[in-house]
Design an enzyme around this catalytic site. Structure first.
Site, mmCIF file in Angstrom:
data_model
loop_
_atom_site.group_PDB
_atom_site.id
_atom_site.type_symbol
_atom_site.label_atom_id
_atom_site.label_comp_id
_atom_site.label_asym_id
_atom_site.label_seq_id
_atom_site.Cartn_x
_atom_site.Cartn_y
_atom_site.Cartn_z
ATOM 1 N N ASN A 80 159.017 83.588 -19.988
ATOM 2 C CA ASN A 80 158.288 82.408 -19.509
ATOM 3 C C ASN A 80 158.700 82.109 -18.074
ATOM 4 O O ASN A 80 159.897 82.184 -17.734
ATOM 5 C CB ASN A 80 158.650 81.226 -20.434
ATOM 6 C CG ASN A 80 157.825 79.977 -20.183
ATOM 7 O OD1 ASN A 80 156.604 80.038 -20.139
ATOM 8 N ND2 ASN A 80 158.497 78.843 -20.007
ATOM 9 N N GLU A 130 162.392 81.559 -16.767
ATOM 10 C CA GLU A 130 162.592 81.481 -15.319
ATOM 11 C C GLU A 130 163.655 82.446 -14.798
ATOM 12 O O GLU A 130 164.623 82.071 -14.140
ATOM 13 C CB GLU A 130 162.916 80.026 -14.943
ATOM 14 C CG GLU A 130 161.795 79.084 -15.396
ATOM 15 C CD GLU A 130 162.059 77.609 -15.102
ATOM 16 O OE1 GLU A 130 163.034 77.285 -14.426
ATOM 17 O OE2 GLU A 130 161.264 76.777 -15.577
ATOM 18 N N ASP A 146 150.582 71.079 -16.314
ATOM 19 C CA ASP A 146 150.390 69.724 -15.825
ATOM 20 C C ASP A 146 149.983 69.839 -14.348
ATOM 21 O O ASP A 146 150.261 70.849 -13.704
ATOM 22 C CB ASP A 146 151.599 68.803 -16.032
ATOM 23 C CG ASP A 146 152.923 69.341 -15.500
ATOM 24 O OD1 ASP A 146 153.972 68.928 -16.030
ATOM 25 O OD2 ASP A 146 152.920 70.162 -14.547
ATOM 26 N N GLU A 179 153.098 75.251 -20.053
ATOM 27 C CA GLU A 179 153.628 73.957 -19.569
ATOM 28 C C GLU A 179 152.644 73.291 -18.594
ATOM 29 O O GLU A 179 153.030 72.750 -17.574
ATOM 30 C CB GLU A 179 154.989 74.157 -18.896
ATOM 31 C CG GLU A 179 156.010 74.857 -19.762
ATOM 32 C CD GLU A 179 157.375 74.977 -19.131
ATOM 33 O OE1 GLU A 179 157.642 74.246 -18.146
ATOM 34 O OE2 GLU A 179 158.211 75.768 -19.592
ATOM 35 N N HIS A 237 152.565 74.662 -13.897
ATOM 36 C CA HIS A 237 152.866 73.388 -13.228
ATOM 37 C C HIS A 237 152.160 73.393 -11.868
ATOM 38 O O HIS A 237 152.552 74.131 -10.958
ATOM 39 C CB HIS A 237 154.375 73.208 -13.032
ATOM 40 C CG HIS A 237 155.136 73.026 -14.310
ATOM 41 N ND1 HIS A 237 154.937 71.949 -15.154
ATOM 42 C CD2 HIS A 237 156.091 73.781 -14.900
ATOM 43 C CE1 HIS A 237 155.730 72.047 -16.201
ATOM 44 N NE2 HIS A 237 156.436 73.153 -16.086
HETATM 45 O O1 G3I Z 1 169.954 63.513 -22.381
HETATM 46 C C1 G3I Z 1 170.390 62.871 -21.179
HETATM 47 C C2 G3I Z 1 170.756 61.424 -21.468
HETATM 48 O O2 G3I Z 1 171.874 61.387 -22.348
HETATM 49 C C3 G3I Z 1 171.086 60.717 -20.146
HETATM 50 O O3 G3I Z 1 171.319 59.342 -20.415
HETATM 51 C C4 G3I Z 1 169.882 60.863 -19.200
HETATM 52 C C5 G3I Z 1 170.114 60.200 -17.863
HETATM 53 O O4 G3I Z 1 171.014 60.988 -17.133
HETATM 54 O O5 G3I Z 1 169.644 62.280 -18.948
HETATM 55 C C6 G3I Z 1 169.273 62.922 -20.160
HETATM 56 O O6 G3I Z 1 169.044 64.293 -19.871
HETATM 57 C C7 G3I Z 1 167.803 64.516 -19.185
HETATM 58 C C8 G3I Z 1 166.982 65.509 -20.028
HETATM 59 O O7 G3I Z 1 165.761 65.879 -19.328
HETATM 60 C C9 G3I Z 1 166.593 64.913 -21.386
HETATM 61 O O8 G3I Z 1 165.789 63.797 -21.198
HETATM 62 C C10 G3I Z 1 168.126 65.171 -17.845
HETATM 63 O O9 G3I Z 1 168.760 64.207 -17.020
HETATM 64 C C11 G3I Z 1 166.831 65.635 -17.174
HETATM 65 O O10 G3I Z 1 167.145 66.379 -16.002
HETATM 66 C C12 G3I Z 1 166.067 66.562 -18.115
HETATM 67 O O11 G3I Z 1 164.841 66.904 -17.465
HETATM 68 C C13 G3I Z 1 164.125 67.963 -18.104
HETATM 69 C C14 G3I Z 1 164.055 69.159 -17.152
HETATM 70 O O12 G3I Z 1 163.294 70.221 -17.767
HETATM 71 C C15 G3I Z 1 165.436 69.662 -16.824
HETATM 72 O O13 G3I Z 1 165.297 70.698 -15.866
HETATM 73 C C16 G3I Z 1 162.702 67.484 -18.373
HETATM 74 O O14 G3I Z 1 162.711 66.439 -19.339
HETATM 75 C C17 G3I Z 1 161.838 68.633 -18.872
HETATM 76 O O15 G3I Z 1 160.461 68.236 -18.929
HETATM 77 C C18 G3I Z 1 161.931 69.835 -17.932
HETATM 78 O O16 G3I Z 1 161.206 70.882 -18.507
HETATM 79 C C19 G3I Z 1 161.244 72.136 -17.778
HETATM 80 C C20 G3I Z 1 161.095 73.245 -18.788
HETATM 81 O O17 G3I Z 1 162.112 73.139 -19.770
HETATM 82 C C21 G3I Z 1 161.107 74.595 -18.092
HETATM 83 N N1 G3I Z 1 160.050 74.659 -17.079
HETATM 84 C C22 G3I Z 1 160.140 73.569 -16.082
HETATM 85 C C23 G3I Z 1 160.080 72.221 -16.777
HETATM 86 C C24 G3I Z 1 160.111 71.103 -15.762
HETATM 87 O O18 G3I Z 1 161.328 71.101 -15.079
#
Ligand code: G3I
Length: 360
Positions: A209, A168, A276, A274, A245
């Site tokens: 990507n 990105e 969906d 990715e 997406h």
């Molecule tokens: O690990 C912490 C945990 O310790 C905490 O308790 C919990 C609640 O705050 O948060 C957890 O971290 C989360 C992390 O995912 C792991 O689960 C973050 O809050 C959450 O924001 C994060 O979201 C991820 C997101 O990227 C972040 O931007 C999504 O799972 C993930 O699917 C998403 O994937 C991205 C790709 O990497 C890049 N392209 C876009 C795609 C969608 O945003």
């Protein structure tokens, strides 16, 4: 190298392939997947056309949810860590690495004969606080970035098929995204990242990507033009990851094949990384069919592109999805519902893969 599928696709009026698909009503067992024992998984079907069909993997679900683990192991031929190879996870404090969860996924993949897409060495998001709050000079930041990329690519050397090296980097208007990397290091950070990754793992295929680059637009054209420049500078970049997406509230990218062919023409690999297709909740059958069309358009774009090597969904069940927490009122973006029942989108992908394998 993928066997030429043009014969099959041209035989079926390739242009029509990007038209809205008709959903064949494949009978599905209630737990998802086709009834016919002869039929097989998306992963196995895809390999008949030289395309890996993969999924992003939620490591907590993999550990705690047996049906999730079984489906992740059986249905797909590649896996991508949804979060556990990101900087905040693998280097939570400077120079201290935690590979535990990422190594579990690599071991899982190896046990299931799957390839691994590494995600992601350099991004503006999910960075550890020691990095985002540190007051580093440009030279210090460049050294930190070089060490991180080198250490992570070396740790997984020989075990990663494709790396999302830079994630990105662009804005939708085609300008480079404002990030600590661009502000402090200038646009050269992109070429550096690829050179460092290649030095650490010369065999891994290195991808840039991004999202919203499915069709021909300012962003995908800017990325194309950057890749042309990087290749002229002999930067070791191998492929372009198109995230995919989508939302049923917007038109599917029917010009995806035209866009992807531009990268094919550069000799680059491509991947849908990715995929969906989110819908307004609660979802109904019409929206599920529109969702199926979105997935269908993305996969057909890949199948019509000679060097498209992978089609990965960003998670496969609505039970675990990033979408509801990000897009209020939307969800149900995946191939299976929260009870692992296959949706029309699953059938649409199977239809495309059967067609491409010459069995449709
Ligand atoms: O690990 C912490 C945990 O310790 C905490 O308790 C919990 C609640 O705050 O948060 C957890 O971290 C989360 C992390 O995912 C792991 O689960 C973050 O809050 C959450 O924001 C994060 O979201 C991820 C997101 O990227 C972040 O931007 C999504 O799972 C993930 O699917 C998403 O994937 C991205 C790709 O990497 C890049 N392209 C876009 C795609 C969608 O945003």
């Amino acid at each position: 190298m993928r066997k030429p599928i043009k014969a099959v696709l041209i035989g079926t009026a390739a242009a029509a392939l990007l038209a809205p698909c008709t959903i064949n009503a494949f009978a599905h067992s209630e737990h998802g997947g086709p009834k016919d024992p002869r039929d097989t998984t998306l992963g196995a079907l895809g390999q008949r056309s030289g395309v890996r069909i993969g999924t992003a993997v939620d490591m907590a679900a993999l550990a705690d949810d047996a049906p999730y683990r079984a489906k992740a192991a059986s249905e797909f031929s590649s896996v991508t860590p949804e979060n556990v190879m990101k900087w905040e996870v693998v280097e939570p404090s400077r120079g201290r690495y935690d590979w535990k969860e990422a190594d579990k996924l690599v071991d899982f993949a190896r046990a299931n004969g799957q390839l691994v897409r590494g995600h992601t060495l350099l991004w503006h998001n999910q960075l550890p606080s020691w990095l985002t709050t540190g007051d580093f000079t440009a030279d210090e930041l460049r050294a930190i970035l070089r060490k991180h990329i080198t250490d992570e690519a070396r740790h997984f050397k020989g075990r990663i098929w494709q790396w999302d090296v830079v994630n990105e980097a662009f804005n939708d208007d085609g300008t480079l995204r404002d990030s600590i990397w661009l502000r402090k290091l200038g646009p050269g950070y992109i070429a550096d990242a690829f050179r460092w990754a290649h030095a650490a793992d010369p065999k891994a295929k290195l991808f840039i990507n991004d999202y919203n680059i499915e069709g021909v637009n300012a962003k995908s054209t800017a990325l194309h033009d950057l890749v042309v420049k990087l290749r002229k500078q002999h930067v070791p970049i191998d492929g372009v990851g198109i995230q995919g997406h989508l939302s049923v509230q917007y038109n599917a990218p029917h010009d995806i094949a035209e866009n992807m062919k531009r990268f094919d023409a550069l000799g680059l690999e491509t991947a849908i990384t990715e995929a969906d297709v989110r819908v307004p909740m609660p979802s109904d059958s019409t929206e599920q069919e529109a969702q199926a069309e979105g997935y269908d358009v993305l996969l057909r774009g890949c199948l019509l592109t000679r060097k498209c090597t992978d089609f990965t969904v960003w998670g496969f069940t609505d039970k675990y999805s990033w979408v509801p927490g990000t897009f209020e009122g939307e969800g149900a973006a995946n191939l299976y519902d929260e009870n692992y029942r296959a949706k029309p989108a699953y059938s649409a992908l199977r239809d495309d893969l059967l067609l491409a394998a010459g069995r449709g």
